[in-house]
Structures are given as structure tokens and as C-alpha cells.
Enzyme design. Sequence first.
Site, mmCIF file in Angstrom:
data_model
loop_
_atom_site.group_PDB
_atom_site.id
_atom_site.type_symbol
_atom_site.label_atom_id
_atom_site.label_comp_id
_atom_site.label_asym_id
_atom_site.label_seq_id
_atom_site.Cartn_x
_atom_site.Cartn_y
_atom_site.Cartn_z
ATOM 1 N N HIS A 347 -14.038 -16.948 9.925
ATOM 2 C CA HIS A 347 -13.547 -15.910 9.028
ATOM 3 C C HIS A 347 -14.543 -15.402 7.997
ATOM 4 C CE1 HIS A 347 -10.503 -13.596 7.077
ATOM 5 N NE2 HIS A 347 -9.502 -14.223 7.672
ATOM 6 N N SER A 432 10.212 -0.109 3.371
ATOM 7 C CA SER A 432 8.907 -0.450 3.932
ATOM 8 C C SER A 432 9.041 -1.678 4.848
ATOM 9 C CB SER A 432 7.935 -0.744 2.783
ATOM 10 O OG SER A 432 7.145 -1.868 3.064
ATOM 11 N N PRO A 433 8.566 -1.605 6.093
ATOM 12 C CA PRO A 433 8.687 -2.761 6.988
ATOM 13 C C PRO A 433 8.013 -4.010 6.438
ATOM 14 C CG PRO A 433 8.038 -0.809 8.226
ATOM 15 C CD PRO A 433 8.003 -0.433 6.773
ATOM 16 N N TYR A 456 1.527 -15.697 -1.334
ATOM 17 C CA TYR A 456 0.304 -14.894 -1.191
ATOM 18 C C TYR A 456 0.465 -13.971 0.010
ATOM 19 C CZ TYR A 456 -4.699 -14.054 -0.299
ATOM 20 O OH TYR A 456 -5.922 -13.474 -0.105
ATOM 21 N N SER A 458 -2.051 -11.086 1.956
ATOM 22 C CA SER A 458 -3.361 -10.428 1.911
ATOM 23 C C SER A 458 -3.194 -8.926 1.802
ATOM 24 C CB SER A 458 -4.166 -10.654 3.185
ATOM 25 O OG SER A 458 -4.087 -11.958 3.606
ATOM 26 N N THR A 469 -10.289 -8.838 0.334
ATOM 27 C CA THR A 469 -8.839 -8.842 0.113
ATOM 28 C C THR A 469 -8.502 -9.264 -1.312
ATOM 29 O OG1 THR A 469 -8.665 -11.140 0.811
ATOM 30 C CG2 THR A 469 -8.197 -9.474 2.484
ATOM 31 N N GLN A 559 0.060 -9.759 6.958
ATOM 32 C CA GLN A 559 0.427 -8.876 8.068
ATOM 33 C C GLN A 559 -0.851 -8.448 8.766
ATOM 34 O OE1 GLN A 559 1.678 -4.394 9.143
ATOM 35 N NE2 GLN A 559 2.687 -5.131 7.304
HETATM 36 N N1 COA Z 1 10.667 4.404 4.608
HETATM 37 C C1 COA Z 1 10.191 4.710 5.821
HETATM 38 N N2 COA Z 1 8.943 4.345 6.249
HETATM 39 C C2 COA Z 1 8.181 3.644 5.380
HETATM 40 C C3 COA Z 1 8.630 3.293 4.080
HETATM 41 C C4 COA Z 1 9.931 3.719 3.718
HETATM 42 N N3 COA Z 1 10.422 3.453 2.517
HETATM 43 N N4 COA Z 1 7.662 2.614 3.466
HETATM 44 C C5 COA Z 1 6.621 2.516 4.320
HETATM 45 N N5 COA Z 1 6.944 3.156 5.471
HETATM 46 C C6 COA Z 1 6.098 3.367 6.643
HETATM 47 C C7 COA Z 1 4.634 3.564 6.210
HETATM 48 O O1 COA Z 1 4.405 4.932 5.922
HETATM 49 C C8 COA Z 1 3.890 3.106 7.429
HETATM 50 O O2 COA Z 1 3.959 4.138 8.412
HETATM 51 P P1 COA Z 1 2.695 4.451 9.376
HETATM 52 O O3 COA Z 1 2.458 3.184 10.159
HETATM 53 O O4 COA Z 1 3.166 5.568 10.221
HETATM 54 O O5 COA Z 1 1.598 4.757 8.442
HETATM 55 C C9 COA Z 1 4.738 1.949 7.958
HETATM 56 O O6 COA Z 1 6.079 2.178 7.438
HETATM 57 C C10 COA Z 1 4.248 0.595 7.515
HETATM 58 O O7 COA Z 1 4.216 0.544 6.102
HETATM 59 P P2 COA Z 1 4.421 -0.829 5.305
HETATM 60 O O8 COA Z 1 5.247 -1.742 6.137
HETATM 61 O O9 COA Z 1 4.901 -0.526 3.952
HETATM 62 O O10 COA Z 1 3.020 -1.515 5.250
HETATM 63 P P3 COA Z 1 1.550 -0.978 5.309
HETATM 64 O O11 COA Z 1 1.223 -0.461 6.665
HETATM 65 O O12 COA Z 1 1.337 -0.084 4.153
HETATM 66 O O13 COA Z 1 0.735 -2.339 5.145
HETATM 67 C C11 COA Z 1 -0.394 -4.073 3.987
HETATM 68 C C12 COA Z 1 0.794 -3.094 3.968
HETATM 69 C C13 COA Z 1 -0.371 -4.872 2.728
HETATM 70 C C14 COA Z 1 -0.267 -5.016 5.180
HETATM 71 C C15 COA Z 1 -1.704 -3.226 4.096
HETATM 72 O O14 COA Z 1 -1.835 -2.432 2.959
HETATM 73 C C16 COA Z 1 -2.935 -4.074 4.143
HETATM 74 O O15 COA Z 1 -3.546 -4.346 3.143
HETATM 75 N N6 COA Z 1 -3.385 -4.512 5.371
HETATM 76 C C17 COA Z 1 -4.519 -5.372 5.570
HETATM 77 C C18 COA Z 1 -4.114 -6.817 5.362
HETATM 78 C C19 COA Z 1 -5.202 -7.763 5.786
HETATM 79 O O16 COA Z 1 -6.353 -7.552 5.519
HETATM 80 N N7 COA Z 1 -4.786 -8.825 6.500
HETATM 81 C C20 COA Z 1 -5.697 -9.723 7.156
HETATM 82 C C21 COA Z 1 -6.226 -10.770 6.328
HETATM 83 S S1 COA Z 1 -7.221 -11.796 7.364
#
Ligand code: COA
Length: 630
Positions: A347, A432-433, A456, A458, A469, A559
Site C-alpha cells: 500500500h 447518498s449511497p 474511520y 477513507s 487520504t 469504499q
Molecule cells: N440522492 C441521489 N443520488 C445521490 C445522493 C442523493 N442524495 N447523494 C449522492 N448521490 C449520488 C452521487 O452523485 C454519486 O453519483 P455518480 O456515481 O453518478 O457520481 C453516487 O450517488 C455516489 O455518491 P456517494 O455514495 O455519496 O459517494 P461518493 O461517490 O461521493 O464517494 C467517497 C464518497 C468518500 C467514497 C469518495 O469521496 C472518496 O473519497 N473515494 C476514495 C476513497 C479511497 O481512497 N478509498 C481507498 C483507500 S485505500
Amino acid sequence: MSTPGFVRRDRSTIRSNSCLRDDPCTLHIRALRPGMVKPSRLVRPVTQIPERSLVHQEGLPKLPVPPLKQTCERYLAALEPIVSEEELEYTRKLVKEFLTGGVGERLQKGLERRARKTDNWVDIRELSTCSSLTQRRLLCRFAAKLIAGVLEFKKMIDTDTLPIEYLSGKPLCMDQYYQILSSCRVPGPKRDTVVNHTMGTTPVTHITVVHNFQFFVLDVYHSDGTPLTVDQIYMQLEKIWNSSLQTNKEPIGILTSQHRNTWGKAYNNLIKDKTNKESVRAIQKSIFTVCLDAPMPRTSDELYWSRVAAQMLHGGGARWNSGNRWFDKTLQFIVGEDGTSGLVYEHAPAEGPPIVFLIDFVVGCMSRTEIVRTPMVPLPMPMKLRFNITPEVKRDIERAKQNMNIMVHDLDVKVLMFSDFGRKLPQQHNLSPDGFVQMALQLAYFRMYNICCSTYESASLRMFKYGRTDSIRATTTGSFKFVQAMQDPAKQNTERLALLQAAVQTHKENTYNAIHGQAIDRHLLGLKMLSIVELTSMPEIFMDTSFAVAQHYNLSTSQVGSKTDCVMSFGPMVPDGYGVCYNPMDEHINIAITAFNSCEETNAAKFSRAVEDALLDMRALLEDTAMVKQ
Ligand code: COA
């Protein structure tokens, strides 16, 4: 606890002075199942005109140091649901002193100075893992297509044509992609380093392949620089296979599973011998490693994915495939004789998302690859790497085997393939999922333990140059009210729904803050690390029970979304905690849960059932209240 588990070994032992954070995330992938390609949320379609990523890199903003007062206020708010009123009152006093007594301000100025002088004031290291297919010939074909796919990916790196990724409409730092090929973690006397060989004067043209614990150098480019075809790679893999049929070889690679300090010493013993040194160097320099694994013991269908997840994480122990690895190697693709496949990754150089992009890309290539019979050009026999096993090395191997077996037995892995619904359901209810899944984890934990814990999640900091992160603290006062209401028979569903909506909204706001560099954890860690260097005594705010509670993440979650239907996993952050990695697909959610068997209070299968129940109850809540509204 001497040996809490495989994953903790790696995260707790990156010995870097400049390392301000030691995040846990390891991940594995369930199945390379071609044909399930959907557009990724983070990734711009490859058909768009690529931008010069180096130019793009220069334009990225630097990660800001958040205002001290803001972090202190948010820290107190984060403590509210997880510490007692008494502890909180005490911590409030400490925070006030920290803020007004000059210490906080001094440290803040130090961090701001560091931020001005460096590209990224938080310097990070992490570790990770990923995971499907068949008998020998099929296996070699599969592996050959996989290798060719990774070489296609490498072409994008070499020609700087990687599509830039976006999060919330903002371009992301792409540096991690340039760190994962031809790189390896190397143990050092005081701290480990990650050595990247892509920048060397002579381009690296080989990969390493390991079968029955025997390592081979496989040149994957012709002298004119063109890559070997799938057919040619296949022929080379067959040669490797046939010349490594003996199963009585020393599992030299298992040395890399040891505690970093122990491995550091064993490493010196190993490379005292010139032949060994050259062999180790060939592995370290190689573009990546392919592990052709021996079949694992059969399990029931129910346990199958959990078993595969464990194999990808640690190889199953000394008797099985744990010696068929070089755990320091950044990328190790695993193809098992029994049809499993996936990858395990170290990692330090990168987070999960770039690795998942690579997987999605390779799966896409593999589903398109047609075997074109190529003219039979004579190719040299892949070179077998020799190791001289001195008595000292033999002793180190035996110790590593014992230690690995303890760690393997201690790691409790449960994969939940939740198929009742996926991310579309919360979206249909305007939630939001990610927030929805996090609240299900909160509910599951509260139902099992009757309290909330520090959680926690990420969050990507890749909007910033070299960003890695930060933490989204998923346990909030809002989440606490929601889980309490779910357990309170006096509460109406309409009230529970309102609390769920509020908690998910808060989670979304905290996510926004985190990905925009305004979370509290890296900031607090930075202040603490600087106080060690600059002050004679540690500010009390960092010696406080509340601080320890806040840092004790019983739930370490992440996630990692993908286009390919895969499962990622990593280990818990604390001995009495859970590691939870989830991949919300449209219609189902893949969740991998880990815990330590040595902890009586935790149980991955039990927690998995609690998560399943929580998700189902939350769906029932949404459907019930929707019916009431109609
Ligand atoms: N109603 C309907 N749809 C919604 C919603 C709502 N209220 N809120 C969010 N959504 C939609 C979003 O627009 C998004 O749609 P898209 O896929 O078409 O863009 C989808 O639902 C997913 O959104 P959400 O579940 O809120 O999460 P996200 O995709 O914004 O992810 C994190 C959130 C924290 C996972 C992301 O910001 C992140 O940082 N990812 C990287 C994490 C990482 O590095 N992990 C590995 C460590 S080794």
C-alpha cells in the site's frame, strides 16, 4: 499482543520519519469477471482527449492546513457520540488551553511553514490487496492475457496518455499511477523505502513470475521494444510452469511477510550472498509479479469468497501459498490453479482507487483480447532466480513460516455478497449511497455492542498535489441519534427516517469537508508530530483519554468502487476492531469484513449478519415511510 495479524504488520511498521500518517487500507479483488464494464464515477471515459498529466500535476493546488480553531471545534463535535460527558468536559478544557495558550498556534505555524516548503505537508504510506479461474492451460492463457493487459496499461503510463480522473468535478492528482509499476518496498536499517525503477536509465523490460515458491525473470518486451504477444507470453509461462514442478523448494518469499524489523535483519542476512542479492534485485526491479498459486483446500460455497479473500490477503499460510509471494512488491497478480484470481498490493505507493482503475482497465483488455497466433519466434528460456539457502537464511525462513501461520490463523475474514439491493435504492430515496452504507455499519455495531465507536472512512485527498487520504468520521451525534431511534420501540418510523436523512446529510457534509482538505485527523496528527520535534513536552490534548478513544478506530472502513464486480479487503486497524471494505454496485453490494480471532469480542461473521440485517431494516424503513407518504 505480539502478532495481531497480517495487515497490521504492514501498517504499523512503515518506519518513515516524515510519515505523518499510517493508514490501514489493504484490499483484494474477488473476481476478474469480464463483461461487466460500466462507466466509473471517478474516471473520465478513456475516449476523451487525454491531457498531459505532468502539466496537469503542476496546476493542482496544494493541500491546505485547515484553520486550527475549526479543527478543534470539529474534534470536540466528533468526540460527542464516543466519549462520556465527563471526559468531554475535561477535553474541552484541554482544547481551550491548546488554542489559547500559544502551543496550538506555534504548532499550527510550524505546519503552515512545512506546507509552504513542501508539495504536500502530509506524507503518507499505506498497504493493500485484491482477487477467479482454472486448470493449468487455462490458467496460463488467463495469466498471459492478464499480463498483456497490464502492459497495455503501462503503455498509457509510458506515453503519458492516462485519462485524468475527476472527483466532484475537480481534477485529481495522478501521481500514484506513476508509482505502482517497477516499484518495490525495500527494508532498511531505520526505515523502509519505496524504490521506483521506472526512472532509471535503462527501461525495465521484465516481470517476475513465481510458481511453487520459485521465482523467474520473464522478459515481456522484444529487443525492438514491442511487447510479447499473448501467445508468446503463454508459451513462456508454460516453460516456467514445466521447469518449476518440484514442490519441495524453500519458500523464500515468506521472509517478506515478517514484521518489518525482523525482515530488515533477515534481508541483510539474505543479501550478504551475491547470488541472492542479484535475485532479490531482479524481483524488486521487475514491472510487477505474477503468482501462479497452488490449489487451496476446498470450502463450502458459503465460505468460498471469504476463503478467496484470505488467499489474496495472505496466501493461506506456509503450507499453502504464503511463500509464493514477495509481499514487498507493489503489484502481485495472483492466478490460482483452482480458478481463483486477484491481486495483492503493497500500500505504500498508492491508494485503492488507482489499483481498481488498473483492474477495470485490464479486465476490459482481457475481454477484448483475441488470441492471434503469432509466428513462432524462438524466445529464450525465462531465467530462474537462484537463492543460496545458508543455515542463517533457513532459520529466518522457519521463523517467518511460524509467524505467518500465527497471523493467518488470527485473521477472521467474512465476505458478504449482499444481493438484495445496491446503490440505486438509496439514490431513489434521495440519499447518498455511501452515507447509507455507513449508517448501516453504525446500526450493526450499535446493535452488537450497545455503544458507538470511533469510525474511520477513507476520503480521497487527490484534489491536492500528492494528496492521499484523510478520515471521514462516520460516527456523529446524528448517527448516534439514528441508531438509538432504530432500537427504541417507542419511536415512529417517520421520526427514524428523519434521523436517518439528517445523519446521511451530515455524513455527506463531512465527506465534502474531508475531500476538500478540511477534515481533522491529518491536521491533528501533523500538530502532534510537530510537537514531538519542536516542544519539550507533548501538549496535553494529545495525552488525553478522549484523544486515544478518538484514534482507536473499532471500525476502519473504506469504499472502493469499481466497474468490475470485485471484492476488496483489508485488516482491522486495532486488535478489537473490524476492517470493512465495501463496493456498492448498482444492484448489489460486495462487503469484506475482517477481525482478529484473538479478540473475543469481535466476530466477522456475526458482524456481517448484523450489517445484512441493518441494510434490510433500513430498506424496510424507507419503503414503509414511502408508503405512508403516498
Ligand atoms: N440522492 C441521489 N443520488 C445521490 C445522493 C442523493 N442524495 N447523494 C449522492 N448521490 C449520488 C452521487 O452523485 C454519486 O453519483 P455518480 O456515481 O453518478 O457520481 C453516487 O450517488 C455516489 O455518491 P456517494 O455514495 O455519496 O459517494 P461518493 O461517490 O461521493 O464517494 C467517497 C464518497 C468518500 C467514497 C469518495 O469521496 C472518496 O473519497 N473515494 C476514495 C476513497 C479511497 O481512497 N478509498 C481507498 C483507500 S485505500
